[in-house]
Scaffold this motif. Structure first.
Motif, mmCIF file in Angstrom:
data_model
loop_
_atom_site.group_PDB
_atom_site.id
_atom_site.type_symbol
_atom_site.label_atom_id
_atom_site.label_comp_id
_atom_site.label_asym_id
_atom_site.label_seq_id
_atom_site.Cartn_x
_atom_site.Cartn_y
_atom_site.Cartn_z
ATOM 1 N N ASP A 43 7.743 -10.223 11.467
ATOM 2 C CA ASP A 43 7.225 -9.505 10.302
ATOM 3 C C ASP A 43 5.840 -10.040 9.946
ATOM 4 O O ASP A 43 5.654 -11.244 9.737
ATOM 5 N N ARG A 68 7.497 -5.568 12.425
ATOM 6 C CA ARG A 68 7.146 -4.763 11.258
ATOM 7 C C ARG A 68 5.873 -5.289 10.606
ATOM 8 O O ARG A 68 5.556 -6.475 10.673
ATOM 9 N N LYS A 69 5.162 -4.362 9.950
ATOM 10 C CA LYS A 69 3.921 -4.721 9.264
ATOM 11 C C LYS A 69 3.974 -4.227 7.827
ATOM 12 O O LYS A 69 4.380 -3.094 7.573
ATOM 13 N N PHE A 70 3.551 -5.107 6.884
ATOM 14 C CA PHE A 70 3.603 -4.787 5.466
ATOM 15 C C PHE A 70 2.286 -5.125 4.785
ATOM 16 O O PHE A 70 1.608 -6.080 5.158
ATOM 17 N N LYS A 75 -1.578 -2.179 15.038
ATOM 18 C CA LYS A 75 -0.613 -1.300 15.710
ATOM 19 C C LYS A 75 0.101 -2.021 16.845
ATOM 20 O O LYS A 75 1.303 -1.815 17.077
ATOM 21 N N HIS A 101 13.046 -6.390 1.861
ATOM 22 C CA HIS A 101 12.850 -6.011 3.262
ATOM 23 C C HIS A 101 13.645 -6.866 4.246
ATOM 24 O O HIS A 101 13.465 -6.731 5.458
ATOM 25 N N GLU A 139 -1.629 4.061 8.484
ATOM 26 C CA GLU A 139 -0.507 4.542 9.287
ATOM 27 C C GLU A 139 0.146 3.440 10.121
ATOM 28 O O GLU A 139 1.229 3.643 10.678
ATOM 29 N N GLN A 140 -0.472 2.283 10.186
ATOM 30 C CA GLN A 140 0.097 1.193 10.992
ATOM 31 C C GLN A 140 1.147 0.377 10.238
ATOM 32 O O GLN A 140 1.808 -0.469 10.833
ATOM 33 N N PHE A 141 1.304 0.632 8.943
ATOM 34 C CA PHE A 141 2.200 -0.193 8.130
ATOM 35 C C PHE A 141 3.539 0.476 7.870
ATOM 36 O O PHE A 141 3.624 1.684 7.659
ATOM 37 N N ASP A 142 4.573 -0.357 7.853
ATOM 38 C CA ASP A 142 5.921 0.123 7.575
ATOM 39 C C ASP A 142 6.140 0.388 6.096
ATOM 40 O O ASP A 142 6.891 1.291 5.731
ATOM 41 N N ASP A 143 5.488 -0.416 5.245
ATOM 42 C CA ASP A 143 5.649 -0.209 3.806
ATOM 43 C C ASP A 143 4.571 -0.984 3.059
ATOM 44 O O ASP A 143 3.893 -1.847 3.620
#
Length: 239
Positions: free
Chosen positions: A15, A111-113, A106, A163, A134-138
């Protein structure tokens, strides 16, 4: 603390957590200066203060409470939505899209936050203009943190719990060393983002956190280059 990342030290990361202001976008864009001016104006209008007095109070709240908003809420019971809307009414065209950073994020495995003391709308507009949204999960914003800002431990605990993040398998990127104290204590790898050439243009001396560097594992003034320096090894590990 080192400026040269060893890719092997990031092989365990699942993460990837990024602050927004002066972290995802560069300090030299000076975007946050617009917010800074808006906050001073808000304090001046609210309390009928001169610009100088409002500025002094704003910075005192930031130092004592973590954010100007938290100080104003605790001391004057202001409407946080009104504050956030007004101080984030800025010109995002100051940000230059960064395709290299977008590609690097990317390619990160896991996951990326975005974890910000601002609100989601500000994060979406800034990250969108930068070309990385658009590269982030949340996005974990100040509302998701129940209005408890970094560096308060409650903000990090809430983020990790929401998370289901294992701190020992995560890394946090921040431009303020004091906001890395709790992540480091929790077991996260920490990376401090500093202004290009280490010369901030508008930070107060205490905002640079000279006493908190023991909680910093790595330092860089170029986030995209930092990520790209560890990516080849990370990508080979996932093939």
């Amino acid at each position: 603390m080192t400026n040269k990342p060893d890719p092997l030290n990031f092989a365990h990361v699942t993460d990837w957590v990024f602050d927004l202001d002066n972290t995802l976008y560069p300090h030299h864009s000076n975007l946050f200066s617009q917010i800074d001016v808006k906050m001073t104006g808000y304090v001046a209008d609210l309390l009928k203060l001169s610009h100088a007095d409002a500025r002094e109070l704003q910075k005192r709240f930031y130092k004592d409470y973590g954010t100007t908003l938290k100080g104003l809420m605790d001391r004057y019971d202001i409407d946080p939505d009104d504050f956030l809307q007004k101080v984030h009414d800025i010109d995002y065209s100051w940000l230059v899209p960064d395709p290299s950073l977008s590609t690097a994020i990317k390619q990160l495995p896991g996951r990326k936050f975005i974890f910000t003391n601002g609100d989601r709308g500000h994060a979406e507009r800034a990250a969108g203009q930068l070309g990385v949204l658009e590269q982030f999960d949340d996005i974990f914003d100040i509302r998701a943190a129940a209005l408890n800002p970094k560096p308060a431990r409650a903000a990090y605990d809430r983020f990790l719990d929401l998370h289901k993040i294992d701190p020992a398998a995560s890394v946090m990127f921040e431009d303020l060393a004091r906001n890395l104290v709790e992540p480091k204590a929790l077991g996260m790898t920490t990376v401090l983002i500093v202004p290009h050439n280490f010369e901030p243009t508008f930070s107060e001396i205490w905002e640079r956190d000279p006493g908190n560097t023991d909680h910093v594992d790595y330092v860089t003034d170029d986030l995209a280059s930092f990520l790209n320096s560890i990516l080849p090894k990370l990508m080979s590990e996932t093939v």
